[in-house]
Scaffold this motif. Sequence first.
Motif, PDB file in Angstrom:
ATOM      1  N   ASP A  38       0.815  -1.214   0.000  1.00  0.00           N
ATOM      2  CA  ASP A  38       0.000   0.000   0.000  1.00  0.00           C
ATOM      3  C   ASP A  38       0.852   1.270   0.000  1.00  0.00           C
ATOM      4  O   ASP A  38       0.350   2.361   0.241  1.00  0.00           O
ATOM      5  CB  ASP A  38      -0.927   0.009   1.226  1.00  0.00           C
ATOM      6  CG  ASP A  38      -0.140   0.022   2.539  1.00  0.00           C
ATOM      7  OD1 ASP A  38       1.084  -0.254   2.516  1.00  0.00           O
ATOM      8  OD2 ASP A  38      -0.753   0.298   3.593  1.00  0.00           O
ATOM      9  N   TYR A  39       2.141   1.125  -0.288  1.00  0.00           N
ATOM     10  CA  TYR A  39       3.060   2.257  -0.134  1.00  0.00           C
ATOM     11  C   TYR A  39       2.673   3.437  -1.021  1.00  0.00           C
ATOM     12  O   TYR A  39       2.478   4.553  -0.535  1.00  0.00           O
ATOM     13  CB  TYR A  39       4.492   1.819  -0.432  1.00  0.00           C
ATOM     14  CG  TYR A  39       5.493   2.958  -0.338  1.00  0.00           C
ATOM     15  CD1 TYR A  39       5.858   3.467   0.900  1.00  0.00           C
ATOM     16  CD2 TYR A  39       6.051   3.538  -1.476  1.00  0.00           C
ATOM     17  CE1 TYR A  39       6.760   4.522   1.015  1.00  0.00           C
ATOM     18  CE2 TYR A  39       6.954   4.583  -1.377  1.00  0.00           C
ATOM     19  CZ  TYR A  39       7.309   5.072  -0.140  1.00  0.00           C
ATOM     20  OH  TYR A  39       8.191   6.119  -0.034  1.00  0.00           O
ATOM     21  N   PHE A  40       2.556   3.216  -2.320  1.00  0.00           N
ATOM     22  CA  PHE A  40       2.306   4.340  -3.230  1.00  0.00           C
ATOM     23  C   PHE A  40       0.882   4.875  -3.120  1.00  0.00           C
ATOM     24  O   PHE A  40       0.663   6.084  -3.242  1.00  0.00           O
ATOM     25  CB  PHE A  40       2.634   3.956  -4.670  1.00  0.00           C
ATOM     26  CG  PHE A  40       4.110   3.953  -4.959  1.00  0.00           C
ATOM     27  CD1 PHE A  40       4.881   5.079  -4.713  1.00  0.00           C
ATOM     28  CD2 PHE A  40       4.731   2.830  -5.467  1.00  0.00           C
ATOM     29  CE1 PHE A  40       6.248   5.091  -4.962  1.00  0.00           C
ATOM     30  CE2 PHE A  40       6.109   2.826  -5.726  1.00  0.00           C
ATOM     31  CZ  PHE A  40       6.861   3.952  -5.477  1.00  0.00           C
ATOM     32  N   SER A  41      -0.083   4.010  -2.884  1.00  0.00           N
ATOM     33  CA  SER A  41      -1.450   4.517  -2.723  1.00  0.00           C
ATOM     34  C   SER A  41      -1.527   5.424  -1.492  1.00  0.00           C
ATOM     35  O   SER A  41      -2.197   6.461  -1.509  1.00  0.00           O
ATOM     36  CB  SER A  41      -2.448   3.357  -2.603  1.00  0.00           C
ATOM     37  OG  SER A  41      -2.133   2.537  -1.496  1.00  0.00           O
ATOM     38  N   ALA A  42      -0.845   5.050  -0.428  1.00  0.00           N
ATOM     39  CA  ALA A  42      -0.819   5.895   0.770  1.00  0.00           C
ATOM     40  C   ALA A  42      -0.097   7.207   0.496  1.00  0.00           C
ATOM     41  O   ALA A  42      -0.556   8.279   0.911  1.00  0.00           O
ATOM     42  CB  ALA A  42      -0.153   5.139   1.919  1.00  0.00           C
ATOM     43  N   MET A  43       1.041   7.144  -0.186  1.00  0.00           N
ATOM     44  CA  MET A  43       1.799   8.358  -0.497  1.00  0.00           C
ATOM     45  C   MET A  43       0.951   9.334  -1.320  1.00  0.00           C
ATOM     46  O   MET A  43       0.910  10.543  -1.036  1.00  0.00           O
ATOM     47  CB  MET A  43       3.071   8.008  -1.259  1.00  0.00           C
ATOM     48  CG  MET A  43       4.122   7.257  -0.448  1.00  0.00           C
ATOM     49  SD  MET A  43       5.032   8.312   0.704  1.00  0.00           S
ATOM     50  CE  MET A  43       6.262   9.024  -0.393  1.00  0.00           C
ATOM     51  N   LEU A  44       0.251   8.818  -2.319  1.00  0.00           N
ATOM     52  CA  LEU A  44      -0.559   9.685  -3.180  1.00  0.00           C
ATOM     53  C   LEU A  44      -1.713  10.326  -2.420  1.00  0.00           C
ATOM     54  O   LEU A  44      -2.148  11.431  -2.765  1.00  0.00           O
ATOM     55  CB  LEU A  44      -1.092   8.877  -4.368  1.00  0.00           C
ATOM     56  CG  LEU A  44      -0.043   8.420  -5.389  1.00  0.00           C
ATOM     57  CD1 LEU A  44      -0.666   7.487  -6.420  1.00  0.00           C
ATOM     58  CD2 LEU A  44       0.592   9.621  -6.095  1.00  0.00           C
ATOM     59  N   SER A  45      -2.200   9.666  -1.391  1.00  0.00           N
ATOM     60  CA  SER A  45      -3.354  10.192  -0.654  1.00  0.00           C
ATOM     61  C   SER A  45      -3.025  11.472   0.108  1.00  0.00           C
ATOM     62  O   SER A  45      -3.935  12.195   0.515  1.00  0.00           O
ATOM     63  CB  SER A  45      -3.877   9.130   0.317  1.00  0.00           C
ATOM     64  OG  SER A  45      -2.966   8.931   1.395  1.00  0.00           O
ATOM     65  N   PHE A  46      -1.748  11.778   0.290  1.00  0.00           N
ATOM     66  CA  PHE A  46      -1.360  12.969   1.045  1.00  0.00           C
ATOM     67  C   PHE A  46      -1.187  14.200   0.159  1.00  0.00           C
ATOM     68  O   PHE A  46      -0.944  15.294   0.673  1.00  0.00           O
ATOM     69  CB  PHE A  46      -0.065  12.698   1.817  1.00  0.00           C
ATOM     70  CG  PHE A  46      -0.230  11.742   2.959  1.00  0.00           C
ATOM     71  CD1 PHE A  46      -0.761  12.171   4.162  1.00  0.00           C
ATOM     72  CD2 PHE A  46       0.112  10.408   2.811  1.00  0.00           C
ATOM     73  CE1 PHE A  46      -0.931  11.277   5.218  1.00  0.00           C
ATOM     74  CE2 PHE A  46      -0.042   9.517   3.858  1.00  0.00           C
ATOM     75  CZ  PHE A  46      -0.568   9.945   5.059  1.00  0.00           C
ATOM     76  N   PHE A  47      -1.314  14.041  -1.144  1.00  0.00           N
ATOM     77  CA  PHE A  47      -1.176  15.201  -2.029  1.00  0.00           C
ATOM     78  C   PHE A  47      -2.418  16.075  -1.970  1.00  0.00           C
ATOM     79  O   PHE A  47      -3.539  15.591  -1.928  1.00  0.00           O
ATOM     80  CB  PHE A  47      -0.936  14.751  -3.472  1.00  0.00           C
ATOM     81  CG  PHE A  47       0.510  14.470  -3.787  1.00  0.00           C
ATOM     82  CD1 PHE A  47       1.387  15.510  -4.065  1.00  0.00           C
ATOM     83  CD2 PHE A  47       0.991  13.174  -3.791  1.00  0.00           C
ATOM     84  CE1 PHE A  47       2.723  15.266  -4.352  1.00  0.00           C
ATOM     85  CE2 PHE A  47       2.321  12.910  -4.074  1.00  0.00           C
ATOM     86  CZ  PHE A  47       3.190  13.955  -4.356  1.00  0.00           C
ATOM     87  N   THR A  48      -2.185  17.373  -1.957  1.00  0.00           N
ATOM     88  CA  THR A  48      -3.245  18.374  -2.067  1.00  0.00           C
ATOM     89  C   THR A  48      -2.821  19.355  -3.161  1.00  0.00           C
ATOM     90  O   THR A  48      -1.722  19.251  -3.716  1.00  0.00           O
ATOM     91  CB  THR A  48      -3.443  19.130  -0.741  1.00  0.00           C
ATOM     92  OG1 THR A  48      -2.186  19.718  -0.353  1.00  0.00           O
ATOM     93  CG2 THR A  48      -3.908  18.180   0.353  1.00  0.00           C
TER      94      THR A  48
END
Length: 323
Positions: free
Chosen positions: A96-106
Motif C-alpha cells: 500500500d506504499y504508493f497509494s498511501a503516499m498519493l493520498s497525502f497530495f493536495t
Amino acid sequence: MLSVIVPVYCVSSDLLRKCIESILAQECEDIELILVDDGSPDGSGEICDMYASRDKRVVVFHKENGGVSSARNLGIEKARGEYIAFVDADDYVGADYFSAMLSFFTDDCDMVVSGYTLDYGTYIEPMPTLTQCSLSRKEVVQWMLQEDYIRWGPVAKVYKRHLLQTVRFQTSLTMGEDLVFNLEILRKCDKAVYVPMLGYFYYQRPDSAVHEPFQAKHLSVITAMEYARREVLENYQELSPLMTDIYIKALGSWCFRMLKNRNSFDVKAFAMLQGKLRPFFKVCLRRDFSFSFYIRAAVLVFMLPTLFFQFLKKMQGYLRIVD
C-alpha cells in the motif's frame, strides 16, 4: 497516473523480480512501471522484457550503458504520469506504499516524502520517524542534509511532475548526483508533506559504492557537496553552518577511506582533499561544531603535512610485508 522509474543494471535476478512484483502489486491501479535497462550485460534486460510481455503497465527501454543518472533521465523523459517516483532495482515497496503516499497530495503540496526501512538481507532495520507534518522548502533541505528522516536520494519520495520539467540528474557526477538533483527540485517546491511510513525497503549491498575501496571517481561527491554549499549559501543562509560542517566531515571521511585502502594511496587526490580541508581549521576548533569530539580530532589530524601520511602508508606496507 503515477510513473515509477526503475534504472536497471547488473542486479540479482531475485532482487529485480522482487522489486518489480512489489510495484505491480500496489493497491493503486493507475500506475506505469518504467524499467530502464542501462546496457546491463547480464540477464536483467530479458527479465524486464518478460514482465512487459505479461503486464501492460510495464514499459521497458533498453539503452547503452551510461550510468544510473542517464537511466533515470531517460525514465523522466518517457514518463506520462502526473506524479513521478523512483525505486532502485534492488529495493522494494510495501503493497500500500504508493497509494498511501498519493493520498497525502493536495493542490498546494508538490512533494511527499516518507521514512524508510533498511534491509540487510538477514534482518531489517526501520529508521526513526516523526509524526506527519508539512514542511517548508528550507525544512526539507535541512532534514535532507542531516539525513535523519529524509534521504539525499530520489527514493522514498513522490514528486509532482511539474517539479521535474527542467531538472535532470547530472551525468557528470558518479556520486552525490542525487543531492544536487533534489536541491534543484526544491527550488520549485513550495510545500512538502512528510509521512512516517516505513514502506520503502532500501537494500544494503555490501558491494555498493559506499563500501568500495577509494577510487578517483568517488571524488565527484565532493563536487556535489561544493554545489550544495553554494546553493545553501545563496538560498538557505541559516543552514550554512550545518552545510559547512557536513562538508568538512565529508572531506575528512574520504581522507580516512583513502588511508584505509591497503592496495594503493593516491597522494595527489589526498593532498587535494587536504587543501580543501585546511582552510576550515578555525571552524573545527569552534565549540559548536556539529559532530563529536572524535570526528573533530580526526579532521584536525588530516590537516597535517601530506608527507606525514605518505610515511604512514610506507610503514603500513613495510609491516604487511614483514607479517
